[in-house]
Write an enzyme that holds these catalytic residues in place. Sequence first.
Site, PDB file in Angstrom:
ATOM      1  N   ASP A  10       0.879  -1.157   0.000  1.00 48.58           N
ATOM      2  CA  ASP A  10       0.000   0.000   0.000  1.00 48.58           C
ATOM      3  C   ASP A  10       0.931   1.226   0.000  1.00 48.58           C
ATOM      4  O   ASP A  10       2.133   1.100   0.265  1.00 48.58           O
ATOM      5  CB  ASP A  10      -0.851  -0.061   1.280  1.00 48.58           C
ATOM      6  CG  ASP A  10      -1.697   1.162   1.470  1.00 48.58           C
ATOM      7  OD1 ASP A  10      -2.425   1.518   0.533  1.00 48.58           O
ATOM      8  OD2 ASP A  10      -1.635   1.761   2.561  1.00 48.58           O
ATOM      9  N   LEU A  11       0.411   2.396  -0.313  1.00 44.98           N
ATOM     10  CA  LEU A  11       1.292   3.571  -0.400  1.00 44.98           C
ATOM     11  C   LEU A  11       1.138   4.483   0.834  1.00 44.98           C
ATOM     12  O   LEU A  11       2.023   4.545   1.694  1.00 44.98           O
ATOM     13  CB  LEU A  11       0.979   4.341  -1.685  1.00 44.98           C
ATOM     14  CG  LEU A  11       1.801   5.593  -1.957  1.00 44.98           C
ATOM     15  CD1 LEU A  11       3.285   5.285  -2.083  1.00 44.98           C
ATOM     16  CD2 LEU A  11       1.308   6.287  -3.234  1.00 44.98           C
ATOM     17  N   ASP A  12      -0.020   5.130   0.920  1.00 46.98           N
ATOM     18  CA  ASP A  12      -0.243   6.083   2.012  1.00 46.98           C
ATOM     19  C   ASP A  12      -0.273   5.356   3.355  1.00 46.98           C
ATOM     20  O   ASP A  12      -1.078   4.450   3.559  1.00 46.98           O
ATOM     21  CB  ASP A  12      -1.580   6.804   1.759  1.00 46.98           C
ATOM     22  CG  ASP A  12      -1.955   7.731   2.896  1.00 46.98           C
ATOM     23  OD1 ASP A  12      -1.045   8.297   3.519  1.00 46.98           O
ATOM     24  OD2 ASP A  12      -3.153   7.886   3.161  1.00 46.98           O
ATOM     25  N   THR A  18       1.233  10.429   3.396  1.00 44.20           N
ATOM     26  CA  THR A  18       0.433  11.432   2.677  1.00 44.20           C
ATOM     27  C   THR A  18      -0.890  11.689   3.390  1.00 44.20           C
ATOM     28  O   THR A  18      -1.619  12.598   3.011  1.00 44.20           O
ATOM     29  CB  THR A  18       0.193  10.991   1.211  1.00 44.20           C
ATOM     30  OG1 THR A  18       0.154   9.569   1.157  1.00 44.20           O
ATOM     31  CG2 THR A  18       1.288  11.485   0.305  1.00 44.20           C
ATOM     32  N   LYS A  46      -8.708   6.902   6.243  1.00 41.71           N
ATOM     33  CA  LYS A  46      -7.457   6.234   5.842  1.00 41.71           C
ATOM     34  C   LYS A  46      -7.747   4.989   5.008  1.00 41.71           C
ATOM     35  O   LYS A  46      -8.494   4.108   5.436  1.00 41.71           O
ATOM     36  CB  LYS A  46      -6.622   5.890   7.067  1.00 41.71           C
ATOM     37  CG  LYS A  46      -5.948   7.123   7.630  1.00 41.71           C
ATOM     38  CD  LYS A  46      -4.888   6.789   8.649  1.00 41.71           C
ATOM     39  CE  LYS A  46      -4.203   8.058   9.120  1.00 41.71           C
ATOM     40  NZ  LYS A  46      -3.372   7.829  10.293  1.00 41.71           N
ATOM     41  N   SER A 115      -2.314   0.700  -4.358  1.00 42.99           N
ATOM     42  CA  SER A 115      -2.813   1.879  -3.637  1.00 42.99           C
ATOM     43  C   SER A 115      -4.132   2.362  -4.224  1.00 42.99           C
ATOM     44  O   SER A 115      -4.282   2.427  -5.443  1.00 42.99           O
ATOM     45  CB  SER A 115      -1.777   3.006  -3.733  1.00 42.99           C
ATOM     46  OG  SER A 115      -2.357   4.232  -3.353  1.00 42.99           O
ATOM     47  N   ALA A 116      -5.051   2.739  -3.339  1.00 42.75           N
ATOM     48  CA  ALA A 116      -6.347   3.289  -3.772  1.00 42.75           C
ATOM     49  C   ALA A 116      -6.185   4.662  -4.424  1.00 42.75           C
ATOM     50  O   ALA A 116      -7.096   5.147  -5.092  1.00 42.75           O
ATOM     51  CB  ALA A 116      -7.261   3.410  -2.563  1.00 42.75           C
ATOM     52  N   LYS A 146     -10.886  -1.227  -1.877  1.00 43.74           N
ATOM     53  CA  LYS A 146     -10.645  -2.099  -0.731  1.00 43.74           C
ATOM     54  C   LYS A 146     -11.841  -1.956   0.236  1.00 43.74           C
ATOM     55  O   LYS A 146     -12.315  -0.835   0.379  1.00 43.74           O
ATOM     56  CB  LYS A 146      -9.357  -1.681   0.009  1.00 43.74           C
ATOM     57  CG  LYS A 146      -8.094  -1.740  -0.847  1.00 43.74           C
ATOM     58  CD  LYS A 146      -6.946  -1.012  -0.135  1.00 43.74           C
ATOM     59  CE  LYS A 146      -5.749  -0.848  -1.061  1.00 43.74           C
ATOM     60  NZ  LYS A 146      -4.658  -0.042  -0.504  1.00 43.74           N
ATOM     61  N   GLU A 170       0.023  -3.250   4.662  1.00 43.89           N
ATOM     62  CA  GLU A 170      -1.118  -2.329   4.740  1.00 43.89           C
ATOM     63  C   GLU A 170      -1.193  -1.622   6.085  1.00 43.89           C
ATOM     64  O   GLU A 170      -0.877  -2.214   7.105  1.00 43.89           O
ATOM     65  CB  GLU A 170      -2.424  -3.123   4.580  1.00 43.89           C
ATOM     66  CG  GLU A 170      -3.090  -3.004   3.251  1.00 43.89           C
ATOM     67  CD  GLU A 170      -3.674  -1.623   2.929  1.00 43.89           C
ATOM     68  OE1 GLU A 170      -3.808  -0.773   3.826  1.00 43.89           O
ATOM     69  OE2 GLU A 170      -3.987  -1.409   1.753  1.00 43.89           O
ATOM     70  N   ASP A 171      -1.668  -0.378   6.073  1.00 51.93           N
ATOM     71  CA  ASP A 171      -1.869   0.348   7.340  1.00 51.93           C
ATOM     72  C   ASP A 171      -3.348   0.511   7.674  1.00 51.93           C
ATOM     73  O   ASP A 171      -3.673   1.072   8.724  1.00 51.93           O
ATOM     74  CB  ASP A 171      -1.235   1.741   7.265  1.00 51.93           C
ATOM     75  CG  ASP A 171      -2.010   2.663   6.345  1.00 51.93           C
ATOM     76  OD1 ASP A 171      -2.342   2.235   5.214  1.00 51.93           O
ATOM     77  OD2 ASP A 171      -2.320   3.789   6.751  1.00 51.93           O
TER      78      ASP A 171
END
Length: 218
Positions: A10-12, A18, A46, A115-116, A146, A170-171
């Site tokens: 995942d990114l953020d 971000t 988030k 990433s979404a 997701k 994932e966060d």
Amino acid sequence: MVKIEAFIFDLDGVLVDTAKYHYLAWRKLANELGFDFSKEENEQLKGIERMQSLEILLKIGGMDFSKEKKQQLAAQKNKYYLIFISKMTTNEVLPGVRKFLDEAKSEGFKMALGSASKNAGAILRKTDLERYFDAIIDGNKIKNAKPDPEIFLKGAGAVNVQPSKCLVFEDAAAGIQAAINAGMRSAGIGDPTTLCAANVVVPGFVGLTVYDLLRLFY
Ligand code: B16
Ligand code: MG
């Protein structure tokens, strides 16, 4: 235990923070609409895609608009967000991330982004992370957000690795559920209470080696 051959990130909240820029941009929009939006309330957004995030924000403010107006509001928020993104630098990669990615790459793991965010490409370029990934699946490439598994299944397909051999980082709880729905293993990054459905939870990448992490799975 099936061997892990690919990592999907995942990114953020996992590679970069971000979330703070999403927050500032949503708060600016909320303030313009006449209500405030707290950091605590922002937790609900988030990992949630843009239009769904707007719905949550408007509910907090007790407001509703037509579909067209909502599109316009989401575009406005994205305009604010892009101003923050345009100023991002390589220093904004979260601690320990680059070392972990370097190690994973040199050990031959396939790497995908899941990433979404529709802005993922721009963020990866600004932070010089693009080169690590064999495949980039972002919000522009999927229909279902997701916890639907689509994003991670597309990532696995793009790097040609079976879902059971993929490990997702994932966060967000919705992201961990998406990994479970995809038949993948997951590492939660952050709070063990929120991420209790993950196979393992670590606070972040600082001091984490690829093999220390994999040992927790085998
Ligand atoms: P955009 P991730 C998610 O990124 C964010 O966590 C979430 O807050 C945001 O609404 C979503 O991307 C969509 O972002 O508006 O840039 O398309 O955690 O999936 O990397
Ligand atoms: Mg995230």
